[in-house]
Structures are given as C-alpha cells and as structure tokens.
Design an enzyme around this catalytic site. Structure first.
Site, mmCIF file in Angstrom:
data_model
loop_
_atom_site.group_PDB
_atom_site.id
_atom_site.type_symbol
_atom_site.label_atom_id
_atom_site.label_comp_id
_atom_site.label_asym_id
_atom_site.label_seq_id
_atom_site.Cartn_x
_atom_site.Cartn_y
_atom_site.Cartn_z
ATOM 1 N N HIS A 62 0.767 -1.251 0.158
ATOM 2 C CA HIS A 62 0.188 -0.206 0.211
ATOM 3 C C HIS A 62 0.787 1.227 -0.124
ATOM 4 O O HIS A 62 1.919 1.296 0.553
ATOM 5 C CB HIS A 62 -0.846 0.033 1.219
ATOM 6 N N LYS A 72 6.428 6.949 6.846
ATOM 7 C CA LYS A 72 5.843 6.260 8.112
ATOM 8 C C LYS A 72 7.022 5.781 8.950
ATOM 9 O O LYS A 72 8.108 5.453 8.507
ATOM 10 C CB LYS A 72 4.908 4.920 7.804
ATOM 11 N N TYR A 132 2.444 2.153 13.811
ATOM 12 C CA TYR A 132 2.939 3.306 12.889
ATOM 13 C C TYR A 132 2.413 4.539 13.005
ATOM 14 O O TYR A 132 1.539 4.811 12.961
ATOM 15 C CB TYR A 132 3.161 2.475 11.251
ATOM 16 N N ASP A 170 -6.977 -6.533 -0.464
ATOM 17 C CA ASP A 170 -5.598 -6.836 -1.107
ATOM 18 C C ASP A 170 -5.401 -7.731 -2.181
ATOM 19 O O ASP A 170 -4.813 -7.709 -3.003
ATOM 20 C CB ASP A 170 -4.741 -7.160 0.240
#
Length: 178
Positions: A62, A72, A132, A170
């Site tokens: 992603h 991130k 994250y 996904d």
C-alpha cells in the site's frame, strides 16, 4: 538512536537506545530533533495507527499518492513481522529497490519509510501488534497498491501459501504490469 541506511534512499533502520533494569525498560521511540539532525529530513507526524494480526496475515502493498503521500515510522510492539518497502518514486535513484527486514518486539528496531514508497508486512509470530506513525492524514481516495504476490516484485513473505491470510481488498489489487 542509531540509524542504518538501507537500499532505498531516505529509508532508515532505526535502533533506539533502550535502558533496562530489574523493573523493565525505558526507551525514547522518537525524537524529532535527533531524527532531523541524523537524517536532515523534516518530518511532522500527525497520525498514529496500530494493527493486531494473527500468524499468516499479509498486509500490503500500500501507499498514498500525491498530496496525501505518507512517510511512516513503523515498529512492532508484540511479536514479529517481515516488513517490506518498495521505492515507488520514479525520480528516485533507488526506484523499485526493496528493503525487506524482520522487525520484532524484543529488538525494538524501527523502520522509517519515506513518502512515495509501497509498504506491507507479513506476521511471522502467533500474533503481532504493529504500530506506525504517519506524517500525513489517511485519505481513502489517494490509496494505491499492488498485489502482495505480484511476480514482478518476487517477495518471499516467509508464510506458506496455504497459510497466507489476505484481505479481500488486498487480493483485488492490480499487478504491476496492469
């Protein structure tokens, strides 16, 4: 904090200083001044995310595009994951390079993922809590991604095919050549 360069420009493996004694441990998980001094990058984290997953879960690949791209800082609070980053920045000298690293709660290492990179992970332990920090807010309309099993990327997620747990979303992501 110790920074290690990776095969992707501006992507760093970070080992925080951990202070332990009979009571447990203490660590500073992020310090803006120290990070800027070490990397020359100006990052302002605005959103924290956490996921809980069982063994075999694969999340990714992603990213967010355009004005909603996110850097991130990822780490594992419980368990172990195989973390995957692919440089998706066409103007980058490390375009399409990959960083694949195991992150676990015991080592407390973190990975800084720069904006414009695809990201995903697989859970190698019985369960994992993955945390994250993001430097931009999530925007569903800016989401992009590619299939975790895309033959172009040749990623070994270290999970047998019969035990891989993939979300419907996904599984429907496009392949690189599409």
């Amino acid at each position: 904090m110790q920074l290690e360069k990776t095969a992707i420009n501006d992507c760093f493996l970070i080992t925080p200083k951990v202070f332990t004694d009979d009571r447990g441990y203490f660590m500073e998980s992020f310090n803006t001044k120290a990070f800027q001094k070490a990397t020359k990058l100006n990052v302002d984290f605005v959103q924290d995310n956490e996921s809980f997953s069982a063994y075999g879960v694969i999340r990714g690949l992603h990213a967010q595009k355009g004005d909603y791209a996110q850097a991130k800082l990822v780490r594992v609070i419980k368990g172990e994951v195989l973390d995957v980053v692919i440089d998706f920045r066409k103007d980058s000298p490390t375009y399409l390079n990959q960083v694949i690293v195991k992150l676990n709660a015991e080592a407390k290492k973190q990975l800084f993922v720069p904006r414009g990179c695809l990201h995903g992970f697989s859970v190698l332990s019985k369960t994992a809590i993955f945390f994250y920090k993001c430097d931009n807010f999530y925007n569903q309309s800016a989401e992009i991604g590619y299939r975790y099993d895309d033959p172009f990327f040749k990623i070994d997620w270290q999970i047998p095919k019969s035990e891989q747990l993939i979300s419907v979303k996904d599984a429907k992501l496009p392949l690189w050549n599409q």
